[in-house]
Write a protein that holds these residues in place. Structure first.
Motif, short mmCIF file in Angstrom:
data_model
loop_
_atom_site.label_atom_id
_atom_site.label_comp_id
_atom_site.label_asym_id
_atom_site.label_seq_id
_atom_site.Cartn_x
_atom_site.Cartn_y
_atom_site.Cartn_z
N GLU A 13 13.49 3.85 6.83
CA GLU A 13 12.46 3.89 5.73
C GLU A 13 12.46 5.07 5.09
N GLN A 14 13.07 6.42 5.68
CA GLN A 14 12.98 7.52 4.88
C GLN A 14 14.30 7.71 4.31
N MET A 15 15.60 7.37 5.05
CA MET A 15 16.79 7.50 4.50
C MET A 15 17.07 6.93 3.17
N TYR A 16 16.26 5.57 3.10
CA TYR A 16 16.53 4.99 1.69
C TYR A 16 15.13 4.65 1.25
N PRO A 17 14.42 5.67 0.66
CA PRO A 17 13.16 5.68 0.49
C PRO A 17 12.61 4.93 -0.50
N ASP A 18 11.53 4.24 -0.63
CA ASP A 18 10.97 3.36 -1.61
C ASP A 18 10.67 3.92 -3.04
N SER A 19 10.76 5.33 -3.07
CA SER A 19 10.84 6.04 -4.31
C SER A 19 11.83 5.67 -5.14
N HIS A 20 13.04 5.31 -4.73
CA HIS A 20 14.15 4.99 -5.32
C HIS A 20 14.67 3.38 -4.94
N PHE A 21 14.23 3.03 -3.80
CA PHE A 21 14.52 1.67 -3.47
C PHE A 21 13.27 0.80 -3.18
N PRO A 22 12.55 0.46 -4.15
CA PRO A 22 11.17 -0.38 -3.82
C PRO A 22 11.32 -1.65 -3.48
N GLY A 23 12.69 -2.02 -3.90
CA GLY A 23 12.76 -3.72 -3.65
C GLY A 23 12.99 -4.15 -2.20
N PRO A 24 13.10 -5.28 -1.83
CA PRO A 24 13.52 -5.81 -0.68
C PRO A 24 15.00 -5.49 0.09
N ALA A 25 15.02 -5.03 1.25
CA ALA A 25 16.14 -4.50 1.83
C ALA A 25 16.65 -5.70 2.74
N TRP A 26 17.50 -6.55 2.17
CA TRP A 26 18.10 -7.94 2.67
C TRP A 26 19.17 -7.28 3.56
N ALA A 27 19.35 -7.75 4.96
CA ALA A 27 19.99 -7.29 5.85
C ALA A 27 20.67 -8.24 6.88
N VAL A 28 21.91 -8.15 7.14
CA VAL A 28 22.82 -9.17 7.89
C VAL A 28 23.12 -8.32 9.14
N LEU A 29 23.77 -8.99 10.22
CA LEU A 29 23.85 -8.59 11.54
C LEU A 29 25.33 -8.45 11.61
N GLY A 30 25.88 -7.26 12.29
CA GLY A 30 27.11 -6.62 12.52
C GLY A 30 27.46 -6.74 13.95
N ASN A 31 28.72 -6.15 14.50
CA ASN A 31 28.73 -6.39 15.82
C ASN A 31 28.17 -5.34 16.55
N HIS A 32 28.02 -4.19 16.17
CA HIS A 32 27.05 -3.12 16.64
C HIS A 32 25.50 -3.53 16.74
N ASP A 33 25.02 -4.70 16.04
CA ASP A 33 23.76 -5.06 16.05
C ASP A 33 23.89 -6.05 17.17
N TYR A 34 24.98 -6.64 17.69
CA TYR A 34 24.88 -7.56 18.68
C TYR A 34 25.22 -6.80 20.16
N GLU A 35 24.30 -5.74 20.42
CA GLU A 35 24.37 -5.12 21.55
C GLU A 35 22.99 -5.07 22.37
N ARG A 36 23.08 -5.11 23.53
CA ARG A 36 21.84 -4.75 24.14
C ARG A 36 21.84 -3.27 24.91
N ARG A 37 21.45 -2.36 23.87
CA ARG A 37 21.21 -1.10 24.08
C ARG A 37 19.94 -0.27 23.64
N VAL A 38 18.88 -0.17 24.33
CA VAL A 38 18.40 -0.48 25.65
C VAL A 38 17.87 -1.86 25.35
N VAL A 39 17.56 -2.19 23.95
CA VAL A 39 17.05 -3.57 23.71
C VAL A 39 17.97 -4.24 23.17
N ASN A 40 17.66 -5.94 22.92
CA ASN A 40 18.56 -6.50 22.40
C ASN A 40 18.38 -6.31 20.61
N LYS A 41 19.34 -5.61 20.15
CA LYS A 41 19.21 -5.21 18.70
C LYS A 41 18.78 -6.16 17.83
#
Ligand SMILES: [Fe+2]
Length: 354
Positions: free
Chosen positions: A116-144
């Motif tokens: 939220e703060q790294m890519y602030p809406d002051s510069h990036f007010p539009g939708p943040a469309w995201a897809v899943l990578g291999n590091h997202d497919y990890e259970r650390r601590v939660v299922n990411k």
């Protein structure tokens, strides 16, 4: 310009010969020595971005747990690019490996500090469309995976984070759209290239469900001049992860059959653009969002037209009847650009250095 290289030197199989054009290296003095390894020579200058056009930015492999300073540098470059070039992206695309390391859930402070703060809406007010990578497919601590889907659902209306599912579509821009994006989950079984205890992949049911979705979406009559697929894993890459036989088997014939214009990923931590003779798809890798840089498996001068082992991000500008695609380094310097038209023509542009 110095050496030239012939893209017929294929590493991807005989039916996939590289463009029968000879490109040439061109040194870009603005980059750190050795950073730029291959650059096709364009004959036309890249235009200054037109503020009146729709724009979007792409970044991959960004939510690092070890290289946060590098993530910040790239994010600063993105903000500087918006300011200096007067580019106002109506959306950003986050190409996976959104969260390395452990996450405690949707309330983790990392959501605030590294998104939220790294890519602030002051510069990036539009939708943040995201897809899943291999590091997202990890259970650390939660299922990411579940956490990211929940964050999109939980903070609906309160965050720009958009992940309506593991796979989904959206048009851009919303009014008079130029491109239909098909967002996919590329974590098919056996695509993982490292065996960590906390990793998992898509289920067989999910693979079948997504396959039916993809075929149905591609079979629909086109309502936009361009179609692009966004996901995390490349089919073809000169980077350390190498060409992916599982994904080539699953998707390459569909890319050809339906003349998909762009296939855009992260995963290798560099910036690439690959073209293959007779193949309608431009393969883009934008994995320079912050994680540690990786080595080449194929020298980029052998397969191009472009590869740079640098941190950075990417930019799509939508002209009336074409898309101008640019790779930018972490300092927002343009290091590669091309224009693609709906008939599949790709023109390499001379990057704008100032
Ligand atoms: Fe990855």
């Amino acid at each position: 310009m110095a050496d030239s290289f012939d893209l017929n030197q294929s590493h991807a199989g005989s039916r996939r010969e590289f463009l029968r054009r000879t490109f040439a290296f061109s040194a870009v003095a603005a980059l750190a020595p050795g950073a730029l390894l291959a650059q096709a020579a364009g004959t036309t200058d890249s235009p200054l971005p037109d503020p009146a056009h729709p724009h979007l930015l792409l970044v991959g492999d960004w939510g690092t747990d070890k290289y946060i300073q590098q993530q910040q540098q790239v994010a600063n470059g993105m903000k500087r690019y918006v300011d200096v070039r007067n580019v106002h992206p109506g959306a950003n695309i986050y190409l996976g490996d959104n969260w390395y390391g452990t996450m405690t859930g949707v309330d983790s402070t990392r959501w605030q500090t590294q998104f939220e703060q790294m890519y602030p809406d002051s510069h990036f007010p539009g939708p943040a469309w995201a897809v899943l990578g291999n590091h997202d497919y990890e259970r650390r601590v939660v299922n990411k995976v579940d956490m990211q889907l929940s964050y999109a659902a939980k903070v609906k209306g309160g965050s720009r984070w958009r992940m309506p599912g593991r796979w989904y579509t959206f048009n851009y821009p919303e009014t008079n759209p130029m491109i239909k994006f098909i967002a996919l989950d590329s974590n098919l079984p056996h695509t993982q290239d490292h065996d960590m205890l906390w990793n998992f992949t898509m289920s067989k049911d999910h693979v079948a469900e997504q396959d039916a979705f993809l075929r149905a979406e591609l079979a629909k009559s086109r309502t936009t001049p361009f179609v692009g697929i966004i996901c995390h894993h490349p089919l073809y890459t000169n980077g350390v992860h190498k060409d992916n036989p599982i994904l080539i088997q699953a998707w390459d014939a569909l890319l050809r059959q339906y003349k998909v214009d762009f296939y855009m990923t992260g995963h290798d931590h560099d910036l690439q653009h690959l073209e293959f003779a007779g193949h309608p798809t431009s393969f883009i890798i934008s994995g320079g969002g912050g994680a540690e840089l990786v080595d080449w498996s194929i020298p980029p001068e052998k397969r191009g037209p472009f590869g740079a082992r640098v941190l950075g991000f990417s930019h799509m500008e939508f002209e009336r009847s074409a898309i101008v695609f640019r790779h930018l380094d972490q300092d927002a310097k343009e290091i590669h650009a091309f224009r693609k038209t709906p008939d599949g023509k790709v023109d390499i542009l001379r990057p704008r250095l100032s």
